[in-house]
Design an enzyme around this catalytic site. Structure first.
Site, PDB file in Angstrom:
ATOM      1  N   THR A 135       1.649   7.132   0.187  1.00 45.92           N
ATOM      2  CA  THR A 135       0.771   6.006  -0.158  1.00 45.92           C
ATOM      3  C   THR A 135       0.844   5.672  -1.641  1.00 45.92           C
ATOM      4  O   THR A 135       1.226   6.522  -2.459  1.00 45.92           O
ATOM      5  CB  THR A 135      -0.704   6.368   0.180  1.00 45.92           C
ATOM      6  OG1 THR A 135      -1.516   5.213   0.050  1.00 45.92           O
ATOM      7  CG2 THR A 135      -1.242   7.454  -0.715  1.00 45.92           C
ATOM      8  N   GLY A 148      -9.552   8.612   0.703  1.00 49.45           N
ATOM      9  CA  GLY A 148      -9.031   9.947   0.448  1.00 49.45           C
ATOM     10  C   GLY A 148     -10.057  10.921  -0.079  1.00 49.45           C
ATOM     11  O   GLY A 148     -10.034  12.108   0.260  1.00 49.45           O
ATOM     12  N   THR A 169      -2.356   3.759   4.151  1.00 47.39           N
ATOM     13  CA  THR A 169      -1.431   4.899   4.033  1.00 47.39           C
ATOM     14  C   THR A 169      -0.621   5.044   5.312  1.00 47.39           C
ATOM     15  O   THR A 169      -1.161   4.860   6.397  1.00 47.39           O
ATOM     16  CB  THR A 169      -2.266   6.184   3.857  1.00 47.39           C
ATOM     17  OG1 THR A 169      -3.040   6.038   2.687  1.00 47.39           O
ATOM     18  CG2 THR A 169      -1.401   7.427   3.794  1.00 47.39           C
ATOM     19  N   ARG A 207      -5.872   9.017 -10.810  1.00 47.45           N
ATOM     20  CA  ARG A 207      -6.504   9.354  -9.525  1.00 47.45           C
ATOM     21  C   ARG A 207      -5.451   9.778  -8.508  1.00 47.45           C
ATOM     22  O   ARG A 207      -4.389   9.169  -8.371  1.00 47.45           O
ATOM     23  CB  ARG A 207      -7.269   8.138  -9.011  1.00 47.45           C
ATOM     24  CG  ARG A 207      -8.020   8.358  -7.689  1.00 47.45           C
ATOM     25  CD  ARG A 207      -7.248   7.895  -6.479  1.00 47.45           C
ATOM     26  NE  ARG A 207      -8.051   7.951  -5.254  1.00 47.45           N
ATOM     27  CZ  ARG A 207      -7.557   7.729  -4.035  1.00 47.45           C
ATOM     28  NH1 ARG A 207      -6.288   7.429  -3.886  1.00 47.45           N
ATOM     29  NH2 ARG A 207      -8.326   7.810  -2.980  1.00 47.45           N
ATOM     30  N   VAL A 208      -5.754  10.838  -7.791  1.00 47.28           N
ATOM     31  CA  VAL A 208      -4.912  11.305  -6.690  1.00 47.28           C
ATOM     32  C   VAL A 208      -5.788  11.346  -5.443  1.00 47.28           C
ATOM     33  O   VAL A 208      -6.926  11.809  -5.502  1.00 47.28           O
ATOM     34  CB  VAL A 208      -4.334  12.703  -7.009  1.00 47.28           C
ATOM     35  CG1 VAL A 208      -3.699  13.332  -5.778  1.00 47.28           C
ATOM     36  CG2 VAL A 208      -3.317  12.611  -8.149  1.00 47.28           C
ATOM     37  N   GLY A 209      -5.267  10.864  -4.343  1.00 43.24           N
ATOM     38  CA  GLY A 209      -6.034  10.849  -3.098  1.00 43.24           C
ATOM     39  C   GLY A 209      -5.733  12.037  -2.213  1.00 43.24           C
ATOM     40  O   GLY A 209      -5.251  13.096  -2.670  1.00 43.24           O
ATOM     41  N   ASP A 210      -5.985  11.873  -0.938  1.00 41.33           N
ATOM     42  CA  ASP A 210      -5.782  12.954   0.027  1.00 41.33           C
ATOM     43  C   ASP A 210      -4.337  13.095   0.487  1.00 41.33           C
ATOM     44  O   ASP A 210      -3.921  14.153   0.965  1.00 41.33           O
ATOM     45  CB  ASP A 210      -6.643  12.704   1.274  1.00 41.33           C
ATOM     46  CG  ASP A 210      -6.286  11.379   1.941  1.00 41.33           C
ATOM     47  OD1 ASP A 210      -6.129  10.374   1.217  1.00 41.33           O
ATOM     48  OD2 ASP A 210      -6.128  11.342   3.173  1.00 41.33           O
ATOM     49  N   SER A 244       0.789  -1.237   0.000  1.00 44.04           N
ATOM     50  CA  SER A 244       0.000   0.000   0.000  1.00 44.04           C
ATOM     51  C   SER A 244       0.820   1.286   0.000  1.00 44.04           C
ATOM     52  O   SER A 244       0.249   2.376   0.031  1.00 44.04           O
ATOM     53  CB  SER A 244      -0.926   0.007   1.214  1.00 44.04           C
ATOM     54  OG  SER A 244      -0.170  -0.105   2.392  1.00 44.04           O
ATOM     55  N   THR A 289      -5.603   8.355   7.293  1.00 45.27           N
ATOM     56  CA  THR A 289      -5.593   7.206   6.397  1.00 45.27           C
ATOM     57  C   THR A 289      -7.050   6.867   6.098  1.00 45.27           C
ATOM     58  O   THR A 289      -7.937   7.248   6.854  1.00 45.27           O
ATOM     59  CB  THR A 289      -4.845   6.031   7.057  1.00 45.27           C
ATOM     60  OG1 THR A 289      -4.936   4.883   6.217  1.00 45.27           O
ATOM     61  CG2 THR A 289      -5.402   5.679   8.424  1.00 45.27           C
ATOM     62  N   GLY A 290      -7.270   6.177   5.026  1.00 40.00           N
ATOM     63  CA  GLY A 290      -8.644   5.818   4.672  1.00 40.00           C
ATOM     64  C   GLY A 290      -9.045   6.413   3.344  1.00 40.00           C
ATOM     65  O   GLY A 290      -8.177   6.771   2.521  1.00 40.00           O
TER      66      GLY A 290
HETATM   67  N1  GLY Z   1      -5.784   7.878   1.977  1.00 45.96           N
HETATM   68  C1  GLY Z   1      -5.086   7.509   0.849  1.00 45.96           C
HETATM   69  C2  GLY Z   1      -5.828   7.575  -0.392  1.00 45.96           C
HETATM   70  O1  GLY Z   1      -7.047   7.626  -0.401  1.00 45.96           O
HETATM   71  O2  GLY Z   1      -5.200   7.549  -1.425  1.00 45.96           O
END
Ligand code: GLY
Length: 316
Positions: free
Chosen positions: A196, A232, A178, A206-209, A78, A229-230
């Site tokens: 992450t 995003g 993450t 795609r880009v997360g938080d 991950s 974490t979780g």
């Molecule tokens: N929290 C990491 C993501 O959603 O990419």
């Protein structure tokens, strides 16, 4: 407590601060370097941060050292090298750092570079920018001497090939953990890092938080540091980490601040989100708080010689 009872209780504001702070009233935790990091891999990774402190490193050095551990572990599915790829089979990485001066650096959708957290730090320290993405981030990393490599391990490739047969949508709690790291050095200064490979088999691009300052990570050296974490997408929509820091500024206890931020997500999902988000918070006085939406969540706290794993139960 049942979910309905919890929501009733929270509506009357039991978690609200007893006093509203204007500015900061927190006594600084000094001579007591700390690290807080997400998930069980944080326990092993924290050791690298403690070593950084022993070698004279500051909070930023320690946070980066912790984040590099899972990034460099090919068995970790991950984060970094060995992370599960997107739907096209490409490993794309997100990371950010923020230091005690309020400086920040970030990379998103970065490919072929093992340590995005260190590239993010370079962006912070050696450019006028905060965020570099994709091909530009890769070119910058190479120009700074980062080696390129294929990050897709056999293990991750096999998992992706299996997934391709069904294309079943994976929720983040099934596929990614993450690492967010919060650090406080002996001067009491705060810093943080987050890294992450994101949501497994996500859409390409795609880009997360995790690379978004204020979402996956936020540090305010007067108040505290927060990471998460979780899922995003939900964290971005609630500017999660910034929100938790601001709640602590208003006087919320770290755990109450994490819970309050999660209550907003719960409300948006009619009391029943079917995904995970977890926050970790480290207040300026060294107090740690955490909360997660569902199931449970583990995090590691290193303080002095001690480094221990803790578990938080889900709010729902
Ligand atoms: N929290 C990491 C993501 O959603 O990419």
């Amino acid at each position: 407590m049942k979910r309905r009872d919890f929501l009733k209780t929270s509506a009357v504001g039991l978690a609200a601060p007893s006093a509203v702070f204007s500015g900061t009233n927190y006594k600084t935790n000094k001579n007591n370097p700390m690290l807080v990091s997400t998930w069980p891999f944080g326990l092993i990774a924290n050791k690298a941060g403690l070593e950084a402190y022993q070698n004279g490193g500051n909070a930023m050095d320690a946070a980066e050292a912790v984040a590099r551990v899972p990034e460099g572990d090919p068995n970790e599915l991950s984060v970094g090298w060995g992370g599960l790829p997107d739907e096209q089979g490409k490993v794309t990485l997100d990371a950010c750092v923020m230091d005690s001066t309020g400086n920040a650096g970030s990379v998103a959708f970065l490919q072929n570079i093992k340590h995005p957290v260190s590239v993010a730090r370079k962006v912070m320290e050696d450019t006028k920018h905060v965020m570099l993405v994709g091909e530009g981030a890769r070119q910058f990393a190479v120009s700074q001497g980062f080696e390129e490599m294929d990050l897709l391990t056999d293990k991750a490739k096999k998992a992706w090939e299996k997934w391709k047969k069904t294309r079943k949508e994976m929720t983040p709690h099934e596929t990614h953990d993450t690492i967010a790291v919060l650090a406080q050095d002996e001067n009491g200064d705060l810093a943080g890092a987050c890294t992450t490979s994101g949501w497994a088999y996500k859409l390409h691009g795609r880009v997360g938080d995790s690379p978004i300052i204020g979402a996956g990570l936020y540090v305010d050296n007067e108040v505290g540091a927060v990471g998460c974490t979780g899922l995003g997408e939900e964290v971005i929509k609630s500017t999660g980490s910034f929100l938790v820091v601001e709640l602590m500024r208003q006087g919320y206890d770290p755990t109450a601040a994490c819970e309050e931020a999660l209550k907003r997500i719960i409300k948006r999902h009619n009391g029943n989100p079917d995904f995970q988000v977890a926050y970790i918070a480290l207040r300026k006085d060294g107090k740690v708080g955490t909360a997660c939406l569902k199931w449970s969540f583990e995090y590691a706290v290193a303080r002095g010689e001690k480094n221990k794993l803790y578990k938080t139960k889900g709010m729902l």
